[in-house]
Design a protein around this motif. Sequence first.
Motif, PDB file in Angstrom:
ATOM      1  N   GLY A  47       0.584  -1.215  -0.167  1.00  0.00           N
ATOM      2  CA  GLY A  47       0.389   0.008  -0.117  1.00  0.00           C
ATOM      3  C   GLY A  47       0.607   1.572   0.033  1.00  0.00           C
ATOM      4  N   SER A  48       0.732   2.640   0.095  1.00  0.00           N
ATOM      5  CA  SER A  48       0.866   3.815  -0.246  1.00  0.00           C
ATOM      6  C   SER A  48       0.336   4.574   0.882  1.00  0.00           C
ATOM      7  N   LEU A  49       1.520   4.713   1.986  1.00  0.00           N
ATOM      8  CA  LEU A  49       1.292   5.690   3.154  1.00  0.00           C
ATOM      9  C   LEU A  49       1.729   7.776   2.521  1.00  0.00           C
ATOM     10  N   ILE A  50       1.044   8.138   2.443  1.00  0.00           N
ATOM     11  CA  ILE A  50       1.067   9.692   1.990  1.00  0.00           C
ATOM     12  C   ILE A  50       0.507  10.525   2.511  1.00  0.00           C
ATOM     13  N   LEU A  51       2.620  11.577   3.279  1.00  0.00           N
ATOM     14  CA  LEU A  51       2.582  12.181   3.898  1.00  0.00           C
ATOM     15  C   LEU A  51       2.774  13.356   3.767  1.00  0.00           C
ATOM     16  N   SER A  52       1.800  15.214   4.188  1.00  0.00           N
ATOM     17  CA  SER A  52       2.009  15.681   3.862  1.00  0.00           C
ATOM     18  C   SER A  52       1.910  16.466   5.063  1.00  0.00           C
ATOM     19  N   GLY A  53       2.063  18.203   4.906  1.00  0.00           N
ATOM     20  CA  GLY A  53       2.336  19.009   5.703  1.00  0.00           C
ATOM     21  C   GLY A  53       3.677  19.194   6.419  1.00  0.00           C
ATOM     22  N   ILE A  54       5.152  18.452   5.675  1.00  0.00           N
ATOM     23  CA  ILE A  54       6.068  18.717   6.419  1.00  0.00           C
ATOM     24  C   ILE A  54       6.937  20.449   5.400  1.00  0.00           C
ATOM     25  N   LEU A  55       7.650  20.704   6.528  1.00  0.00           N
ATOM     26  CA  LEU A  55       8.562  21.752   6.064  1.00  0.00           C
ATOM     27  C   LEU A  55       9.777  21.023   5.313  1.00  0.00           C
ATOM     28  N   THR A  56       9.828  21.482   4.400  1.00  0.00           N
ATOM     29  CA  THR A  56      11.508  21.266   3.530  1.00  0.00           C
ATOM     30  C   THR A  56      12.174  20.673   5.247  1.00  0.00           C
ATOM     31  N   CYS A  57      12.330  21.415   5.516  1.00  0.00           N
ATOM     32  CA  CYS A  57      13.831  21.432   7.187  1.00  0.00           C
ATOM     33  C   CYS A  57      13.485  20.221   6.921  1.00  0.00           C
ATOM     34  N   HIS A  58      12.085  19.769   7.820  1.00  0.00           N
ATOM     35  CA  HIS A  58      11.488  18.231   8.436  1.00  0.00           C
ATOM     36  C   HIS A  58      12.060  17.335   8.173  1.00  0.00           C
ATOM     37  N   LYS A  59      12.065  17.274   6.728  1.00  0.00           N
ATOM     38  CA  LYS A  59      11.826  16.510   5.440  1.00  0.00           C
ATOM     39  C   LYS A  59      13.002  15.188   5.478  1.00  0.00           C
ATOM     40  N   THR A  76       8.767  11.838  -4.068  1.00  0.00           N
ATOM     41  CA  THR A  76       8.266  13.054  -3.376  1.00  0.00           C
ATOM     42  C   THR A  76       8.367  14.042  -4.505  1.00  0.00           C
ATOM     43  N   ARG A  77       7.808  15.272  -3.406  1.00  0.00           N
ATOM     44  CA  ARG A  77       6.597  16.598  -3.668  1.00  0.00           C
ATOM     45  C   ARG A  77       6.797  17.306  -3.045  1.00  0.00           C
ATOM     46  N   ARG A  78       7.933  18.684  -3.270  1.00  0.00           N
ATOM     47  CA  ARG A  78       7.740  19.605  -3.417  1.00  0.00           C
ATOM     48  C   ARG A  78       6.945  21.479  -3.622  1.00  0.00           C
ATOM     49  N   ASP A  79       6.365  21.695  -3.015  1.00  0.00           N
ATOM     50  CA  ASP A  79       6.003  23.031  -3.599  1.00  0.00           C
ATOM     51  C   ASP A  79       6.179  24.580  -1.991  1.00  0.00           C
ATOM     52  N   ASP A  80       7.089  25.244  -2.974  1.00  0.00           N
ATOM     53  CA  ASP A  80       7.482  26.138  -2.308  1.00  0.00           C
ATOM     54  C   ASP A  80       8.200  25.887  -0.501  1.00  0.00           C
ATOM     55  N   SER A  81       8.021  25.421   0.460  1.00  0.00           N
ATOM     56  CA  SER A  81       8.694  25.573   1.890  1.00  0.00           C
ATOM     57  C   SER A  81       7.886  23.915   2.569  1.00  0.00           C
ATOM     58  N   TRP A  82       7.086  23.412   1.337  1.00  0.00           N
ATOM     59  CA  TRP A  82       6.049  22.355   1.549  1.00  0.00           C
ATOM     60  C   TRP A  82       6.653  20.794   1.210  1.00  0.00           C
ATOM     61  N   VAL A  83       6.815  19.550   1.712  1.00  0.00           N
ATOM     62  CA  VAL A  83       7.170  18.325   0.934  1.00  0.00           C
ATOM     63  C   VAL A  83       6.143  17.248   1.151  1.00  0.00           C
ATOM     64  N   THR A  84       6.268  16.849   0.192  1.00  0.00           N
ATOM     65  CA  THR A  84       4.880  15.706   0.442  1.00  0.00           C
ATOM     66  C   THR A  84       5.770  14.161  -0.101  1.00  0.00           C
ATOM     67  N   MET A  85       5.671  13.238   0.792  1.00  0.00           N
ATOM     68  CA  MET A  85       6.356  11.993   0.655  1.00  0.00           C
ATOM     69  C   MET A  85       5.428  10.924   0.422  1.00  0.00           C
ATOM     70  N   ARG A  86       6.054  10.066  -0.825  1.00  0.00           N
ATOM     71  CA  ARG A  86       4.586   8.681  -0.243  1.00  0.00           C
ATOM     72  C   ARG A  86       6.003   7.633  -0.328  1.00  0.00           C
ATOM     73  N   PHE A  87       5.615   6.859   0.597  1.00  0.00           N
ATOM     74  CA  PHE A  87       6.668   5.772   0.973  1.00  0.00           C
ATOM     75  C   PHE A  87       5.122   4.351   0.558  1.00  0.00           C
ATOM     76  N   ALA A  88       5.985   3.685  -0.160  1.00  0.00           N
ATOM     77  CA  ALA A  88       4.896   1.573  -0.021  1.00  0.00           C
ATOM     78  C   ALA A  88       5.431   0.837   1.378  1.00  0.00           C
ATOM     79  N   GLY A  89       4.572   0.286   2.275  1.00  0.00           N
ATOM     80  CA  GLY A  89       4.261  -0.307   2.593  1.00  0.00           C
ATOM     81  C   GLY A  89       5.101  -1.409   2.821  1.00  0.00           C
TER      82      GLY A  89
END
Length: 89
Positions: A47-59, A76-89
């Motif tokens: 499956g997929s775990l999608i995490l967002s709301g992460i500031l780039t400095c905490h990536k 991994t996707r970045r939008d200005d200072s925010w990061v979204t990461m997708r992990f596989a289980g």
Amino acid sequence: GLADRFGATCRPLSPEMGVFDIVFANLIAQVILDMAAPLASATARGGSLILSGILTCHKEEVKAAFINLGMTLTDTRRDDSWVTMRFAG
């Protein structure tokens, strides 16, 4: 058309809730880190775990926590200072 296949909750994660093909968490990094083990456990194998709301400095910190739980970073996707990461289980 997803109402019969989609559910959202604000309840705390627990093993009794089961595992899911897709788990989303749009939270700040510290909360994601605090919930890392339950989030990983709630994600089905393959499956997929999608995490967002992460500031780039905490990536890197978030990435390391989930890799240490046996997950694989797949995107991994970045939008200005925010990061979204997708992990596989």
